[in-house]
Design an enzyme around this catalytic site. Structure first.
Site, short mmCIF file in Angstrom:
data_model
loop_
_atom_site.label_atom_id
_atom_site.label_comp_id
_atom_site.label_asym_id
_atom_site.label_seq_id
_atom_site.Cartn_x
_atom_site.Cartn_y
_atom_site.Cartn_z
N ARG A 182 -0.04 5.47 17.05
CA ARG A 182 -0.77 6.58 16.45
C ARG A 182 -1.60 7.27 17.53
O ARG A 182 -2.34 6.61 18.27
CB ARG A 182 -1.69 6.11 15.33
N ASP B 246 -2.30 6.51 -3.44
CA ASP B 246 -1.17 5.79 -2.83
C ASP B 246 -0.70 4.63 -3.70
O ASP B 246 -1.15 4.46 -4.84
CB ASP B 246 -1.52 5.31 -1.42
N LYS C 293 -11.49 0.36 -0.18
CA LYS C 293 -11.51 1.81 -0.34
C LYS C 293 -10.98 2.13 -1.73
O LYS C 293 -10.28 1.32 -2.33
CB LYS C 293 -10.73 2.50 0.77
N ASP D 246 -5.82 2.82 -3.24
CA ASP D 246 -7.03 2.89 -2.43
C ASP D 246 -7.12 4.14 -1.57
O ASP D 246 -8.17 4.45 -1.03
CB ASP D 246 -7.24 1.60 -1.60
N ARG D 247 -5.99 4.90 -1.46
CA ARG D 247 -6.05 6.15 -0.70
C ARG D 247 -6.13 7.34 -1.65
O ARG D 247 -5.72 7.24 -2.80
CB ARG D 247 -4.80 6.31 0.15
N ASP E 137 -1.21 1.40 -3.96
CA ASP E 137 -2.16 0.47 -4.57
C ASP E 137 -3.48 1.11 -4.95
O ASP E 137 -4.43 0.42 -5.31
CB ASP E 137 -2.40 -0.71 -3.62
N SER F 112 0.81 -1.23 0.00
CA SER F 112 0.00 0.00 0.00
C SER F 112 0.84 1.28 0.00
O SER F 112 1.64 1.48 -0.89
CB SER F 112 -0.95 -0.05 1.19
N HIS F 113 0.66 2.06 1.04
CA HIS F 113 1.32 3.38 1.11
C HIS F 113 2.74 3.28 1.66
O HIS F 113 3.40 4.30 1.81
CB HIS F 113 0.49 4.30 1.99
#
Ligand code: VG1
Ligand code: CO
Length: 541
Positions: free
Chosen positions: A496, A277, A376, A281-282, A279, A113-114
């Site tokens: 986080r 991002d 997403k 999805d963001r 992949d 991903s990101h």
């Protein structure tokens, strides 16, 4: 073609996190590491013989080799058809769409991903089920359990497949089908959005820029924005997927896409900018001199979703993760639709979407999606904004400010402490958990804690439960903090801290200024600096 059974030894670290199994690329390149996890997934599932499996990835380093490995294992495990994106490429939302469109049993997405890619970066694998949704916790637990004891996998003895050519090839009892990664997804977007209205806006001089961050969405964005919607060539930047993302960190936020933000804060800024991002999805949305916080974006989308043909008269409810600011809550109340609060991670939205309880969902981490598919979807979110702008003739800043005036502004910030010593991070969480009961009523730096609890969830549709998802601190004065351990990192632990606060009157502060008191209070309470040895977060988003 011979099917061979290969002896293997289990690895102890193949645990699925928030979004699949994610590790350093070098870890994935260890002997049989990928084979072990893929076979563990197959061993945990039933009834796929003769069915279709979808395979794609975001093009990062090791994608090529991994896709070939997956095809071999899928054939050896008796899948009837293996649909692969051309050159092994598929964005996460496109994979989800292809799974449902072709009634597949499920699909693998090769992506971290990101997270940065490359030989020294990260790699990952995710599994989506037949609905196109990320495998739920009950399944990923089975995958991880199986991986702990796996002692053999099945594969075939064949050279690499040529994935550059579209079309089908029979291999034993299976068919390997190479598909255009973009066509089906782009056609679906045309069904959802008012393309003529967006096209007209773009033809009328509206200038947009889309940054694909040298990752998966480049070919999709070129096709959709430049070819189908008529944005001038060059509107899509960093549009060719590269194994190391051309050195970019493909996380669309103000830190890693600073170059884009700089363009939007310049005198000659275009009207609209967006990024996605690794992949796909963001997403991030920017207007001229204006950044749209993802929690606000979800609220704006909810307020105006009826402007998009696909959703008109069909908006049932909205969901957000508990770490996402409640900006959308007031909008949903005004529209008389329910809001569901879920744990962090897209896998919790699938059952709510399947049950028709929600139409829209989103996370503060630059994720949004809807009933159109079960992942997403970054480009969907960008198209939704364009459609809403075309329908309302308003800019991102106008749409967002209008929302704040109507419902109050919810300031939101996330402080991320990355690559921490895992023991120290776990201790911080344990200490805080141990103290929870004593916190309500306690004053810290002028703020009073009203409620303190560890977020647990019971899925209102499936009944599945998830405990210990993170700590929620509700302060007087409509301020709230959430503290949790990330489940997507590849080294040590990431903590986080999410902060948010509502103001009906102060609409023009910076989130940093508005939330400084709660940031300080939580810093004091958790002794973050002392416990982690860090005097500042790694990133603030
Ligand atoms: C992060 C985000 C979460 C998101 C997940 C996957 O998880 O906080 O909201 O769903 O990444 O996003 P964590 O556990 O690190 O906080 V991505 O674009 O991997 O698919
Ligand atoms: Co992603």
């Amino acid at each position: 073609m011979d099917i061979v059974s290969v002896k293997t030894e289990p690895y102890s670290d193949q645990t699925f996190g928030t979004s699949g199994l994610r590790k350093k690329t070098a870890v994935f390149r260890q002997k049989h590491y990928l084979e072990n996890i893929v076979q563990s997934v197959f061993d945990s599932l039933n009834g796929f013989e003769g069915k279709t499996l979808v395979i794609g990835g975001d093009g990062r380093f090791f994608n090529d080799e991994a896709v070939q490995t997956l095809i071999r294992l899928a054939i050896a495990n008796q899948f009837g058809r293996i649909i692969v994106g051309q050159n092994g490429l598929l964005s996460t939302p496109a994979t989800s769409h292809i799974i449902t469109k072709y009634n597949a049993f499920g699909g693998f997405i090769l992506s971290a991903s990101h997270n940065p890619g490359g030989r020294d970066g990260d790699f990952g694998i995710k599994f989506d089920t037949a609905s196109g949704a990320p495998a739920p916790v009950a399944l990923t637990t089975l995958f991880s359990e199986r991986a702990k004891v796996i002692d053999r996998f099945w594969t075939i003895d064949l050279p690499d497949f040529d994935l550059s050519l579209l079309g089908e090839r029979a291999v034993g009892h299976s068919i390997v089908q190479v598909v255009d990664p973009v066509a089906d997804y782009a056609a679906y977007m045309r069904d959802i959005f008012d393309f003529p209205a967006i096209k007209k806006m773009l033809a009328g001089g509206f200038k947009m820029i889309f940054d694909a961050m040298n990752a998966a969405t480049g070919p999709y964005a070129r096709h959709i924005f430049e070819e189908a919607l008529g944005a001038p060539a060059g509107s899509v930047i960093h549009g060719t997927p590269q194994p190391d993302f051309g050195g970019l960190h493909p996380d669309p936020n103000l830190i890693y896409a600073k170059h884009l933000a700089d363009m939007m804060y310049a005198d000659d800024a275009p009207d609209f900018a967006a990024a996605s991002d690794g992949d796909g999805d963001r997403y991030m949305i920017l207007g001229k001199n204006f950044f749209v916080n993802p929690s606000d974006s979800l609220a704006v989308l909810t307020e105006h979703l009826h402007a998009i043909p696909f959703y008109r008269g069909k908006i049932n409810g909205v969901a957000r993760s508990f770490a996402t600011s409640p900006a959308v809550d007031a909008v949903a109340a005004a529209h008389k639709i329910p809001v569901y609060e879920t744990p962090v991670g897209w896998k919790f939205f699938g059952s709510l979407l399947d049950a028709g309880k929600i139409t829209l969902c989103g996370e503060e981490s630059f994720g949004a999606g809807s009933s159109h598919l079960r992942e997403k979807d970054g480009l969907w979110a960008v198209l939704a904004w364009l459609n809403i702008m075309a329908a309302t003739q308003k800019t991102p800043e106008e749409l967002t400010r209008e929302l704040w005036r109507k419902y109050g502004r919810v300031y939101a910030l996330a402080h991320n402490y990355e690559s921490l010593n895992a023991e120290a991070a776990n201790k911080l969480m344990m200490d805080l958990n141990a103290e929870l009961d004593t916190l309500p009523g306690r004053q810290i730096g002028g703020l009073t804690i009203r409620q303190a609890f560890n977020f647990s969830y019971a899925d209102p549709a499936s009944g599945e439960t998830a405990a210990d998802q993170g700590i929620c601190l509700v302060f007087d004065g409509q301020k709230r903090a959430v503290i949790r351990l990330s489940g997507t990192g590849s080294v040590g632990a990431t903590l986080r801290f999410y902060f948010n606060g509502l103001s009906g009157k102060r609409l023009n502060d910076t989130p940093q200024a508005f939330l400084s008191d709660i940031v300080a209070a939580v810093g004091t309470l958790t002794r973050i600096a002392e416990q982690t040895g860090r005097d500042a977060p790694t990133t603030i988003t």
